[in-house]
Design an enzyme around this catalytic site. Structure first.
Site, mmCIF file in Angstrom:
data_model
loop_
_atom_site.group_PDB
_atom_site.id
_atom_site.type_symbol
_atom_site.label_atom_id
_atom_site.label_comp_id
_atom_site.label_asym_id
_atom_site.label_seq_id
_atom_site.Cartn_x
_atom_site.Cartn_y
_atom_site.Cartn_z
ATOM 1 C CB ALA A 15 51.110 26.869 50.595
ATOM 2 C CB ILE A 19 51.039 32.479 58.063
ATOM 3 C CG1 ILE A 19 51.406 32.861 59.437
ATOM 4 C CG2 ILE A 19 49.536 32.999 57.643
ATOM 5 C CD1 ILE A 19 51.548 34.343 59.683
ATOM 6 C CE1 TYR A 171 59.650 40.555 55.907
ATOM 7 C CE2 TYR A 171 59.133 42.128 57.659
ATOM 8 C CZ TYR A 171 58.815 40.943 56.870
ATOM 9 O OH TYR A 171 57.589 40.167 57.058
#
Length: 268
Positions: A15, A19, A171
């Site tokens: 965070a 995003i 990924y």
């Protein structure tokens, strides 16, 4: 946004930027107490300070916390601190992610870096937080995934890609695992692709993206207790769509759990 999350507690991983940062901002502006996770205590505290200085948020609602997801022992200590300090957690947003490096990189725990940070750490964290994750209506886990999960396959016999490494395949595998994990029946969970956004992951997609705030709006929407969810549902931004074929099958979920338990050394 209205204060529809007043009195609720939400944890957002990853965070401090992108995003995740914008999601934490939206949730705090909506009245939630936000546990804002960063890789280090310094990064988490800096993100909190930036939110207080630039956003319309109550400083009392922001709680910095830290763990380097490349170290599973730090994830376990983080979970223990959260359980001790927050006996009631309404929403967990599993957002932290890294791009797989050009060259295969292994963590201290012996796992391929992106598979551990993007999936295994969240698997461990979610399981350890299960005692405080509310079973009340509206409680949920939101996994921030990617449309790249559709092109992925889990290398069951070589999940750490020791024999054949491709950064895109590694990924994508981590995103598929995270999407499958959302269908685990032990918790109410969904996964969401917030769209390609201008974050550190954007070069993987090869084209320009939306702003992180635009992507975060799709994540924050799924934290609204008024929005009813179906366990394992997958959202492409604000639209519910089918996930990759087989991602919600019981056999795949059980197989992934078995693999994850082996790799994190934790039996759920």
């Amino acid at each position: 946004m209205p204060s529809f999350l007043s009195g609720r507690t939400v944890m957002v991983t990853g965070a401090t930027t992108g995003i995740g940062y914008e999601t934490a901002r939206l949730l705090a502006e909506s009245g939630a107490t936000v546990l804002l996770h960063g890789r280090t205590p310094q990064e988490a505290r800096a993100a909190v300070a930036r939110l207080i200085a630039t956003a319309d948020v109550d400083a009392e609602l922001l709680r910095p916390c830290a763990a380097d997801f490349a170290h599973l022992d730090e994830v376990e200590r983080l979970a223990n601190r959260v359980v001790a300090g927050h006996p009631h957690l309404d929403v967990l947003v599993n957002n932290a992610a890294v791009a797989a490096p050009e060259h295969r990189t292994v963590t201290h725990d012996g796992n391929e870096l992106s598979f551990q940070v993007n999936f295994l750490a969240h698997y461990l964290l979610t399981n350890l937080l299960e005692p405080v994750l509310t079973t009340d209506p509206g409680g949920r886990v939101v996994n921030v995934s990617s449309s790249m999960h559709r092109s992925a396959s889990i290398s069951w016999n070589d999940p750490n890609r020791t024999r054949r490494y491709s950064r895109l395949a590694a990924y994508a595998q981590s995103q598929l695992a995270l999407t499958v994990f959302a269908a685990d029946p032990r918790v109410s969970a969904v996964s969401v692709d917030p769209g390609v956004c201008e974050t550190a992951l954007r070069p993987l997609y090869g084209h320009e993206g939306a702003t992180p705030a635009e992507g975060a709006a799709h994540v924050a929407r799924l934290c609204d207790p008024a929005l009813e969810i179906v366990n394992g549902a997958y959202y492409d931004r604000s639209t519910r769509r089918d996930s990759a074929r087989g991602a919600t099958e019981e056999r795949t979920i059980k197989r992934l759990n078995k693999l994850a338990e082996l790799l994190v050394g934790h039996s759920a």
